[in-house]
Motif scaffolding. Sequence first.
Motif, PDB file in Angstrom:
ATOM      1  N   ILE A  28      18.093  38.786  25.924  1.00 44.96           N
ATOM      2  CA  ILE A  28      17.944  37.468  25.292  1.00 44.96           C
ATOM      3  C   ILE A  28      19.061  37.231  24.279  1.00 44.96           C
ATOM      4  CG2 ILE A  28      16.465  36.049  23.813  1.00 44.96           C
ATOM      5  CD1 ILE A  28      14.059  37.486  25.106  1.00 44.96           C
ATOM      6  N   VAL A  29      19.315  38.241  23.441  1.00 42.80           N
ATOM      7  CA  VAL A  29      20.357  38.113  22.416  1.00 42.80           C
ATOM      8  C   VAL A  29      21.734  37.933  23.050  1.00 42.80           C
ATOM      9  CG1 VAL A  29      21.582  39.333  20.570  1.00 42.80           C
ATOM     10  CG2 VAL A  29      19.094  39.385  20.657  1.00 42.80           C
ATOM     11  N   ILE A  70      32.215  40.779  28.042  1.00 45.31           N
ATOM     12  CA  ILE A  70      32.326  41.935  27.137  1.00 45.31           C
ATOM     13  C   ILE A  70      31.120  41.986  26.197  1.00 45.31           C
ATOM     14  CG2 ILE A  70      33.670  42.916  25.235  1.00 45.31           C
ATOM     15  CD1 ILE A  70      36.181  41.755  26.600  1.00 45.31           C
ATOM     16  N   ILE A  71      30.774  40.817  25.630  1.00 46.99           N
ATOM     17  CA  ILE A  71      29.643  40.760  24.705  1.00 46.99           C
ATOM     18  C   ILE A  71      28.347  41.125  25.416  1.00 46.99           C
ATOM     19  CG2 ILE A  71      28.219  39.175  23.333  1.00 46.99           C
ATOM     20  CD1 ILE A  71      30.857  37.688  22.665  1.00 46.99           C
ATOM     21  N   THR A  72      28.142  40.515  26.599  1.00 53.25           N
ATOM     22  CA  THR A  72      26.910  40.783  27.357  1.00 53.25           C
ATOM     23  C   THR A  72      26.804  42.263  27.727  1.00 53.25           C
ATOM     24  OG1 THR A  72      26.953  38.549  28.286  1.00 53.25           O
ATOM     25  CG2 THR A  72      25.613  40.186  29.431  1.00 53.25           C
ATOM     26  N   GLY A  73      27.927  42.834  28.214  1.00 46.90           N
ATOM     27  CA  GLY A  73      27.922  44.246  28.602  1.00 46.90           C
ATOM     28  C   GLY A  73      27.652  45.168  27.427  1.00 46.90           C
ATOM     29  N   SER A  74      28.263  44.848  26.273  1.00 47.77           N
ATOM     30  CA  SER A  74      28.102  45.697  25.085  1.00 47.77           C
ATOM     31  C   SER A  74      26.663  45.680  24.581  1.00 47.77           C
ATOM     32  CB  SER A  74      29.063  45.239  23.981  1.00 47.77           C
ATOM     33  OG  SER A  74      30.401  45.312  24.412  1.00 47.77           O
ATOM     34  N   LYS A 101      38.770  28.538  29.159  1.00 46.45           N
ATOM     35  CA  LYS A 101      37.526  28.859  29.864  1.00 46.45           C
ATOM     36  C   LYS A 101      37.543  30.295  30.387  1.00 46.45           C
ATOM     37  CE  LYS A 101      35.543  26.003  32.699  1.00 46.45           C
ATOM     38  NZ  LYS A 101      35.306  25.053  33.811  1.00 46.45           N
ATOM     39  N   LYS A 102      38.694  30.703  30.911  1.00 45.31           N
ATOM     40  CA  LYS A 102      38.821  32.072  31.426  1.00 45.31           C
ATOM     41  C   LYS A 102      38.693  33.082  30.293  1.00 45.31           C
ATOM     42  CE  LYS A 102      41.840  35.003  34.243  1.00 45.31           C
ATOM     43  NZ  LYS A 102      43.120  35.075  34.999  1.00 45.31           N
ATOM     44  N   ARG A 103      39.334  32.772  29.155  1.00 44.88           N
ATOM     45  CA  ARG A 103      39.256  33.675  27.995  1.00 44.88           C
ATOM     46  C   ARG A 103      37.825  33.756  27.476  1.00 44.88           C
ATOM     47  NH1 ARG A 103      40.381  33.641  22.250  1.00 44.88           N
ATOM     48  NH2 ARG A 103      40.569  31.368  22.214  1.00 44.88           N
ATOM     49  N   ALA A 104      37.146  32.608  27.443  1.00 43.65           N
ATOM     50  CA  ALA A 104      35.765  32.578  26.968  1.00 43.65           C
ATOM     51  C   ALA A 104      34.848  33.373  27.900  1.00 43.65           C
ATOM     52  CB  ALA A 104      35.284  31.130  26.863  1.00 43.65           C
ATOM     53  N   ALA A 105      35.068  33.233  29.215  1.00 40.39           N
ATOM     54  CA  ALA A 105      34.243  33.958  30.187  1.00 40.39           C
ATOM     55  C   ALA A 105      34.425  35.467  30.041  1.00 40.39           C
ATOM     56  CB  ALA A 105      34.596  33.513  31.602  1.00 40.39           C
ATOM     57  N   ASN A 106      35.676  35.905  29.826  1.00 45.92           N
ATOM     58  CA  ASN A 106      35.928  37.336  29.654  1.00 45.92           C
ATOM     59  C   ASN A 106      35.241  37.879  28.403  1.00 45.92           C
ATOM     60  OD1 ASN A 106      37.514  37.500  31.962  1.00 45.92           O
ATOM     61  ND2 ASN A 106      39.416  37.054  30.869  1.00 45.92           N
ATOM     62  N   LEU A 107      35.310  37.096  27.311  1.00 49.66           N
ATOM     63  CA  LEU A 107      34.649  37.511  26.079  1.00 49.66           C
ATOM     64  C   LEU A 107      33.132  37.610  26.268  1.00 49.66           C
ATOM     65  CD1 LEU A 107      36.582  35.493  23.343  1.00 49.66           C
ATOM     66  CD2 LEU A 107      36.453  37.979  23.539  1.00 49.66           C
ATOM     67  N   CYS A 108      32.588  36.650  27.012  1.00 52.46           N
ATOM     68  CA  CYS A 108      31.137  36.645  27.255  1.00 52.46           C
ATOM     69  C   CYS A 108      30.707  37.878  28.045  1.00 52.46           C
ATOM     70  CB  CYS A 108      30.737  35.373  27.987  1.00 52.46           C
ATOM     71  SG  CYS A 108      30.807  33.900  26.959  1.00 52.46           S
ATOM     72  N   SER A 130      26.448  34.843  23.952  1.00 53.49           N
ATOM     73  CA  SER A 130      27.464  34.457  24.941  1.00 53.49           C
ATOM     74  C   SER A 130      27.611  32.943  25.010  1.00 53.49           C
ATOM     75  CB  SER A 130      27.088  35.012  26.316  1.00 53.49           C
ATOM     76  OG  SER A 130      27.132  36.422  26.324  1.00 53.49           O
ATOM     77  N   LEU A 131      26.492  32.241  24.964  1.00 50.81           N
ATOM     78  CA  LEU A 131      26.537  30.776  25.011  1.00 50.81           C
ATOM     79  C   LEU A 131      27.264  30.217  23.794  1.00 50.81           C
ATOM     80  CD1 LEU A 131      25.627  28.189  26.476  1.00 50.81           C
ATOM     81  CD2 LEU A 131      23.511  28.268  25.160  1.00 50.81           C
ATOM     82  N   ILE A 132      26.953  30.760  22.627  1.00 53.48           N
ATOM     83  CA  ILE A 132      27.608  30.308  21.391  1.00 53.48           C
ATOM     84  C   ILE A 132      29.108  30.614  21.449  1.00 53.48           C
ATOM     85  CG2 ILE A 132      27.769  30.673  18.902  1.00 53.48           C
ATOM     86  CD1 ILE A 132      24.732  31.229  18.939  1.00 53.48           C
ATOM     87  N   THR A 133      29.433  31.796  21.921  1.00 53.32           N
ATOM     88  CA  THR A 133      30.843  32.204  22.012  1.00 53.32           C
ATOM     89  C   THR A 133      31.619  31.321  22.985  1.00 53.32           C
ATOM     90  OG1 THR A 133      30.234  34.497  21.544  1.00 53.32           O
ATOM     91  CG2 THR A 133      32.393  34.126  22.549  1.00 53.32           C
ATOM     92  N   TYR A 134      31.004  31.062  24.142  1.00 52.28           N
ATOM     93  CA  TYR A 134      31.670  30.243  25.165  1.00 52.28           C
ATOM     94  C   TYR A 134      32.013  28.856  24.616  1.00 52.28           C
ATOM     95  CZ  TYR A 134      32.599  28.158  29.733  1.00 52.28           C
ATOM     96  OH  TYR A 134      33.191  27.530  30.790  1.00 52.28           O
ATOM     97  N   ASN A 135      31.027  28.228  23.958  1.00 53.60           N
ATOM     98  CA  ASN A 135      31.259  26.892  23.393  1.00 53.60           C
ATOM     99  C   ASN A 135      32.286  26.928  22.270  1.00 53.60           C
ATOM    100  OD1 ASN A 135      29.477  25.484  25.073  1.00 53.60           O
ATOM    101  ND2 ASN A 135      27.721  25.991  23.796  1.00 53.60           N
ATOM    102  N   ALA A 136      32.262  27.986  21.463  1.00 54.37           N
ATOM    103  CA  ALA A 136      33.187  28.092  20.341  1.00 54.37           C
ATOM    104  C   ALA A 136      34.626  28.285  20.821  1.00 54.37           C
ATOM    105  CB  ALA A 136      32.768  29.246  19.435  1.00 54.37           C
ATOM    106  N   VAL A 137      34.800  29.054  21.896  1.00 60.74           N
ATOM    107  CA  VAL A 137      36.148  29.382  22.369  1.00 60.74           C
ATOM    108  C   VAL A 137      36.781  28.238  23.158  1.00 60.74           C
ATOM    109  CG1 VAL A 137      37.491  30.917  23.874  1.00 60.74           C
ATOM    110  CG2 VAL A 137      35.737  31.869  22.362  1.00 60.74           C
TER     111      VAL A 137
END
Length: 278
Positions: free
Chosen positions: A66-67, A39-43, A30-37, A72-79
Motif C-alpha cells: 500500500i505504501v 526502484i521505490i516499489t522494489g525497495s 515519464k520514463k525517468r518517473a517510471a524508473n524511480l517508481c 510511487s503515485l506521488i513520485t510519478y506526479n512530482a517528477v
Amino acid sequence: MLAFEEHILQSLSTKLDQLEEARLHALAEKKRAANLCWIITGSIFAVGVIICFAVGNPIPLIFAVIVSLIVSLITYNAVCGKAIGFFNHNCKTQLVSGIAKAIQPEMEFFPNHGISKQLFKSCGHYTTGIDRYKTEDLFEGSIGATKLLFGELHAEYKTTSTDSKGRKKTSWHTIFKGVMLVADFHKHFNTWVTVRPDNETDGFFGWIGQKIQGFSSSLVKLESPTFEKHFRVNAGDATGAMYILTPDMQERLLELRQSLGTRIIISFQKSNVYITAP
C-alpha cells in the motif's frame, strides 16, 4: 498534400518545433518517473518481505504494498506531472489556436473560457436546474458576415438519497454534455422557435408520445414529411416559424442532424440561432 494543408503546416512550423521539443521532454520525464517508481516499489516491497519473515506475520508486506503504491503515485506526479501539463497546455494554447487561426483568421480560441451558464440557460433547450457547471474551449469571432461563438460545456444536477441506515448519498446526473453554438441568423423576427428531435420510439409508446405532442398549443406542423419525421417544432407564432423554417432551412437542419447526431436541439430567438449538440 493539399496546398491548404501545406499552408497550415508552414504557418505552424515554429510552434510545431517547440511542441515537439516539449513532447520529447515530457516522454523523457515519464520514463525517468517510471524508473524511480520501480526502484521505490522494489525497495519498499523488499523491506516488507524482510520484516514479514522476521516477525512471521504477513501484515507488514500488505502495508508495504500500500505504501509503495502511494509513494510511487506521488513520485510519478512530482517528477513528470509538470512536463506533461506544460505539453498539454501548449497543445491547446498554441497548436489548436494556430490551426483555428489558419483556417479562419477572424476566429479566436480561448481554452480557459467557455459558454456562460446564463447564456446556456437562456436558450431554453434544457430546463432542469443546474447544480454543477463546467465549460471550456471557447471559439469566438466571425465567418464572413456572421458573428458566432461555440464551446464545450457540461451541466449537471444532483440528487440526494438516504439509505435504511440514515447514510446520505449524493448522485450527479448529466443535463447536457457537448458543444453549444450561438450565431447571428441575419433575419429579424419577433417570435421564438424551437426544433427538437421528434419522438421516434417504435411501437405503442412512440405512438403515445406523438399523440401527447399533438396537444401542445405551440406545436407547429410543417409540410415536409421527412422533417416532421425527425423533428418537432414549437413556436410562439406559426407564421413566424414558417418564415424562419423555409424548405431550404429544413434541408439544412436535416443535413446538420446527419452530421452532429440525432439529439441536436436548435432554437431561434432574439435574431440568433442556438444549437446544442450532445
